[in-house]
Design an enzyme around this catalytic site. Structure first.
Site, PDB file in Angstrom:
ATOM      1  N   CYS A  85       0.830  -1.208   0.000  1.00  0.00           N
ATOM      2  CA  CYS A  85       0.000   0.000   0.000  1.00  0.00           C
ATOM      3  C   CYS A  85       0.866   1.260   0.000  1.00  0.00           C
ATOM      4  CB  CYS A  85      -0.959  -0.037   1.193  1.00  0.00           C
ATOM      5  SG  CYS A  85      -2.277   1.185   1.089  1.00  0.00           S
ATOM      6  N   HIS A 185      -3.524  -5.657   1.099  1.00  0.00           N
ATOM      7  CA  HIS A 185      -2.749  -5.879   2.325  1.00  0.00           C
ATOM      8  C   HIS A 185      -2.607  -7.348   2.731  1.00  0.00           C
ATOM      9  CE1 HIS A 185      -2.429  -1.640   3.760  1.00  0.00           C
ATOM     10  NE2 HIS A 185      -3.409  -1.507   2.883  1.00  0.00           N
ATOM     11  N   GLU A 187      -0.668  -8.554   4.865  1.00  0.00           N
ATOM     12  CA  GLU A 187      -0.415  -8.672   6.318  1.00  0.00           C
ATOM     13  C   GLU A 187      -1.705  -8.724   7.131  1.00  0.00           C
ATOM     14  OE1 GLU A 187      -0.550  -5.947   4.724  1.00  0.00           O
ATOM     15  OE2 GLU A 187      -0.661  -4.153   5.971  1.00  0.00           O
TER      16      GLU A 187
END
Lengths: 211, 69
Positions: A85, A185, A187
């Site tokens: 991002c 994302h 994560e």
């Protein structure tokens, strides 16, 4: 594999990135933006957020931080680097990745689960995306070159390109393949509790580069 | 310095402004582009181009213009 996660003023996803790195590898630590040393890590994550307030352009100021100098040097030596991002924006601004990220086509901050397709393997990943400036752009001739070199890593699946990225591109790599930038994302998708663990496969991809 | 989106790159901000104009009674206005202006005082204006290239503009997506007053 020990991961380092950069931390800028205005980063906000570094804790989730750290958690993902801990789950994925053999350890992880935060690297403060003023540090010129990466302290012997084997891979680096440039996390999401709003580094330095995203003033001027997203990622434009962060690229000049001492930690980014260290990252550029490590990347040139082949170290895996994952920009997520805002981290993707920083890597583009730093010239470590081709292209740029522009305001979403509808001018809205979008936050939703997206389906990605890994180029080459054709594998589908379900991970969250949340950004206001995620519209990948590169000039046509650059896009042709990226595709010919296999540098397009991930595309949005049909109906999932809500930001207007050219050729549905969600993630690209540098020529060598050790630097990867991705708008959604991974994560945030590492635990079944939140619906998907597909994000770990993105970390795997980079770990394979390191091996 | 005037910094504006490169010709041909979709500029959703400009489009949004353009779409809002008829509702306010402004007709016949098109090709709206939104950029930004940076004002500064420089002792050595020679290096302002370099400053634009390195920081103020991303020349992949933006054009810049320097006006000296």
């Amino acid at each position: 594999m020990i991961w380092g996660v950069l931390q800028f003023p205005g980063s906000c996803d570094e804790r989730d990135a750290l958690n993902a790195c801990e789950l994925h590898g053999d350890g992880a630590r935060l690297v403060w933006h003023e540090s010129r040393e990466l302290d012997g890590v084997d891979g680096v994550v440039v996390p999401g957020g709003f580094s330095y307030g995203d003033y001027l352009r997203a990622g434009a100021i962060a690229r000049f931080s001492p930690a980014m100098e260290a990252v550029a040097e490590a990347a040139a030596g082949g170290m895996p680097v994952l920009g997520i991002c805002n981290g993707f924006q920083v890597l583009c601004e730093a010239g470590l990745l081709p292209g740029a990220l522009l305001r979403n086509v509808e001018l809205r901050f979008r936050c939703h689960q997206v389906e990605l397709i890994e180029e080459g393997s054709g594998e589908r990943l379900s991970i969250p995306a949340k950004h206001g400036e995620g519209r990948y752009y590169a000039p046509e001739e650059m896009l042709d070159r990226l595709e010919a070199n296999g540098q397009v890593a991930y595309r949005y699946a049909d109906g999932h390109n809500s930001n207007g990225s050219v050729r549905d591109i969600a993630g690209v790599t540098n020529e060598r393949g050790n630097v990867l930038g991705l708008m959604p994302h991974p994560e945030h998708a590492v635990d079944p509790l939140t619906g998907s663990t597909d994000g770990l496969r993105v970390f795997d991809r980079l770990a394979r580069v390191a091996a | 310095m005037l910094i504006r989106p490169k010709e041909g790159i979709l500029d959703p901000q400009g489009k949004a402004v353009e779409r809002a104009l008829p509702a306010l009674g402004f007709e016949g206005i098109g090709h709206v582009h939104v950029g930004r202006m940076v004002e500064l005082e420089a002792e050595d204006p020679e290096r302002l181009g370099e400053l634009c290239e390195k920081l103020l503009a991303n020349t992949l997506i933006e054009d810049y213009e320097i006006q000296t007053l």
